[in-house]
Scaffold this motif. Structure first.
Motif, mmCIF file in Angstrom:
data_model
loop_
_atom_site.group_PDB
_atom_site.id
_atom_site.type_symbol
_atom_site.label_atom_id
_atom_site.label_comp_id
_atom_site.label_asym_id
_atom_site.label_seq_id
_atom_site.Cartn_x
_atom_site.Cartn_y
_atom_site.Cartn_z
ATOM 1 N N SER A 1 9.473 47.537 -9.665
ATOM 2 C CA SER A 1 8.515 46.557 -10.015
ATOM 3 C C SER A 1 8.630 46.352 -11.783
ATOM 4 O O SER A 1 8.570 47.620 -12.378
ATOM 5 N N GLY A 2 8.489 45.428 -12.228
ATOM 6 C CA GLY A 2 8.545 45.579 -13.833
ATOM 7 C C GLY A 2 8.275 43.777 -14.243
ATOM 8 O O GLY A 2 8.674 43.016 -13.405
ATOM 9 N N ASN A 3 7.932 43.696 -15.607
ATOM 10 C CA ASN A 3 7.965 42.430 -16.077
ATOM 11 C C ASN A 3 9.076 41.859 -16.581
ATOM 12 O O ASN A 3 9.475 42.032 -17.919
ATOM 13 N N ILE A 4 10.018 41.382 -15.768
ATOM 14 C CA ILE A 4 11.522 41.109 -15.840
ATOM 15 C C ILE A 4 12.117 39.832 -15.374
ATOM 16 O O ILE A 4 11.311 39.637 -14.202
ATOM 17 N N PRO A 5 12.988 39.001 -15.628
ATOM 18 C CA PRO A 5 13.067 38.087 -14.764
ATOM 19 C C PRO A 5 14.159 38.337 -13.670
ATOM 20 O O PRO A 5 14.531 39.393 -13.492
ATOM 21 N N SER A 6 13.929 37.580 -12.513
ATOM 22 C CA SER A 6 14.693 37.630 -11.357
ATOM 23 C C SER A 6 16.028 38.228 -11.445
ATOM 24 O O SER A 6 16.859 39.014 -10.859
ATOM 25 N N SER A 7 16.840 37.356 -12.368
ATOM 26 C CA SER A 7 18.330 37.676 -12.772
ATOM 27 C C SER A 7 18.426 39.159 -12.929
ATOM 28 O O SER A 7 19.593 39.814 -12.972
ATOM 29 N N GLU A 8 17.512 39.795 -14.024
ATOM 30 C CA GLU A 8 17.746 41.234 -14.469
ATOM 31 C C GLU A 8 17.344 42.021 -13.471
ATOM 32 O O GLU A 8 18.062 43.172 -13.200
ATOM 33 N N MET A 9 16.628 41.722 -12.347
ATOM 34 C CA MET A 9 16.418 42.665 -11.320
ATOM 35 C C MET A 9 17.408 42.710 -10.256
ATOM 36 O O MET A 9 17.759 43.739 -9.918
ATOM 37 N N LYS A 10 18.196 41.529 -10.041
ATOM 38 C CA LYS A 10 19.425 41.428 -9.249
ATOM 39 C C LYS A 10 20.433 42.484 -10.107
ATOM 40 O O LYS A 10 21.151 43.189 -9.334
ATOM 41 N N ARG A 11 20.438 42.447 -11.596
ATOM 42 C CA ARG A 11 21.484 43.206 -12.035
ATOM 43 C C ARG A 11 21.215 44.727 -11.891
ATOM 44 O O ARG A 11 22.092 45.593 -11.621
ATOM 45 N N ILE A 12 19.781 45.226 -11.834
ATOM 46 C CA ILE A 12 19.582 46.471 -11.676
ATOM 47 C C ILE A 12 19.906 46.925 -10.257
ATOM 48 O O ILE A 12 20.630 48.042 -9.745
ATOM 49 N N VAL A 13 19.542 46.079 -9.083
ATOM 50 C CA VAL A 13 20.027 46.182 -7.859
ATOM 51 C C VAL A 13 21.603 46.293 -7.766
ATOM 52 O O VAL A 13 21.840 47.142 -7.010
ATOM 53 N N ASP A 14 22.473 45.499 -8.194
ATOM 54 C CA ASP A 14 23.716 45.573 -8.424
ATOM 55 C C ASP A 14 24.250 47.125 -8.776
ATOM 56 O O ASP A 14 25.396 47.653 -8.459
ATOM 57 N N ALA A 15 23.543 47.750 -9.685
ATOM 58 C CA ALA A 15 24.007 48.894 -10.425
ATOM 59 C C ALA A 15 23.624 50.264 -9.772
ATOM 60 O O ALA A 15 23.895 51.169 -10.000
ATOM 61 N N PHE A 16 23.064 50.016 -8.383
ATOM 62 C CA PHE A 16 22.837 51.245 -7.719
ATOM 63 C C PHE A 16 24.137 51.756 -7.147
ATOM 64 O O PHE A 16 25.205 50.949 -6.686
ATOM 65 N N ILE A 17 24.423 53.121 -7.014
ATOM 66 C CA ILE A 17 25.415 53.836 -6.839
ATOM 67 C C ILE A 17 25.323 54.283 -5.250
ATOM 68 O O ILE A 17 24.701 55.100 -5.100
ATOM 69 N N VAL A 18 26.046 53.642 -4.419
ATOM 70 C CA VAL A 18 25.897 53.884 -2.991
ATOM 71 C C VAL A 18 26.918 54.913 -2.396
ATOM 72 O O VAL A 18 26.818 55.433 -1.047
ATOM 73 N N SER A 19 27.974 55.182 -2.935
ATOM 74 C CA SER A 19 29.159 55.754 -2.649
ATOM 75 C C SER A 19 29.026 57.177 -2.550
ATOM 76 O O SER A 19 28.011 57.826 -3.303
ATOM 77 N N ASP A 20 29.632 58.225 -1.639
ATOM 78 C CA ASP A 20 29.410 59.482 -1.334
ATOM 79 C C ASP A 20 29.583 60.289 -3.006
ATOM 80 O O ASP A 20 30.784 59.905 -3.327
#
Length: 285
Positions: free
Chosen positions: A266-285
């Motif tokens: 949650s934060g005061n940012i645009p949806s496009s920036e929130m998507k960029r944050i989601v993309d940046a999560f590292i899910v590999s082992d």
């Protein structure tokens, strides 16, 4: 564990009201004569948890079981079921209780969280240094068997002059600057929720000032995130007030489930920036 060990543990527990220890032991002996060894162990564990419960739940212990809890988002105009969480076996020691229903604990860093709870927190390439986190707060809700970890100011984006100072009493003081050209108007926080036992579905909300915006599938890590946006404006006392000016509501919220953990950003940012944050999560082992 033999009966003498069980007796010693029961006698060592301080409780406010007397408990018929001999009656409990007799019942355990009766069960042991009727059930197989595996079930006997489960019965002893359950009996000990009952006694610990009478001692104000100073420690929470859960056991692996196939329990699934739906995650429901209650928004202004939508009710979203975004999936489910499976029970996470965890042992949480040293909780401080408020009214016997809500417990809290502080961790000094991510590694301590993962070691005790047996979970893995997803790293993110856009977050500030993971090792800087101090005093990570865990809140446990006995009703519902739900625990929540809070990572405040996890993403600072393009905020200017962000600083953190640890005071003599251990508190964390922080400051930052933003202006009309700053994309982030304030830091973005992250919470991680998980369930430690059976109960009702996990209901987030009500987020009565937010509406469902988009289901986003990240092309980078296959995380499916649900984005919520402010519903425009509200009427309060006959006057329209913009949501961003009302009660400090954040500009966007994103939620997703990964490895039986519910992430909320949650934060005061645009949806496009929130998507960029989601993309940046590292899910590999």
């Amino acid at each position: 564990m033999n009966m003498e060990q069980i007796r010693e543990q029961m006698e060592g527990i301080q409780i406010r009201e007397p408990i018929a220890t001999q009656d409990i032991l007799n019942k355990i002996r009766a069960r042991r004569q009727k059930r197989k060894a595996r079930l006997r162990v489960m019965t002893v564990a359950a009996s000990l948890l009952i006694v610990i419960g009478a001692a104000q739940f100073q420690q929470i212990s859960t056991f692996a079981q196939s329990v699934y809890r739906s995650i429901i988002l209650s928004l202004n105009k939508d009710i979203l079921d975004i999936g489910y969480l499976e029970t996470i076996p965890a042992e949480i020691k040293g909780l401080s209780w408020v009214g016997g229903e809500v417990g809290s604990k502080h961790y000094s860093g991510i590694a301590d969280v993962e070691e005790e709870l047996g979970i893995r927190v997803l790293r993110n390439t856009l977050s500030i240094d993971m090792e800087r986190h101090r005093n990570i707060n865990l809140t446990f809700f006995k009703t519902g068997n739900v625990a929540k970890l809070n990572f405040h100011r996890h993403f600072i984006g393009d905020l200017k002059n962000y600083q953190e100072t640890i005071l003599d009493n251990g508190d964390l003081k922080y400051s930052y600057e933003s202006d009309g050209n700053t994309l982030y108007k304030s830091p973005v926080s992250m919470t991680i929720s998980f369930v430690t036992g059976g109960g009702a579905d996990v209901e987030k909300g009500p987020w009565e000032f937010f509406d469902y915006e988009e289901k986003y599938l990240s092309p980078e890590n296959n995380i499916t995130a649900y984005l919520m946006k402010p519903s425009g404006s509200i009427i309060m006392g006959g006057k329209k007030i913009a949501l961003r000016e009302a009660a400090g509501e954040p500009g966007i919220i994103a939620v997703f489930v990964w490895d039986n953990l519910l992430y909320t950003l949650s934060g005061n940012i645009p949806s496009s920036e929130m998507k960029r944050i989601v993309d940046a999560f590292i899910v590999s082992d």
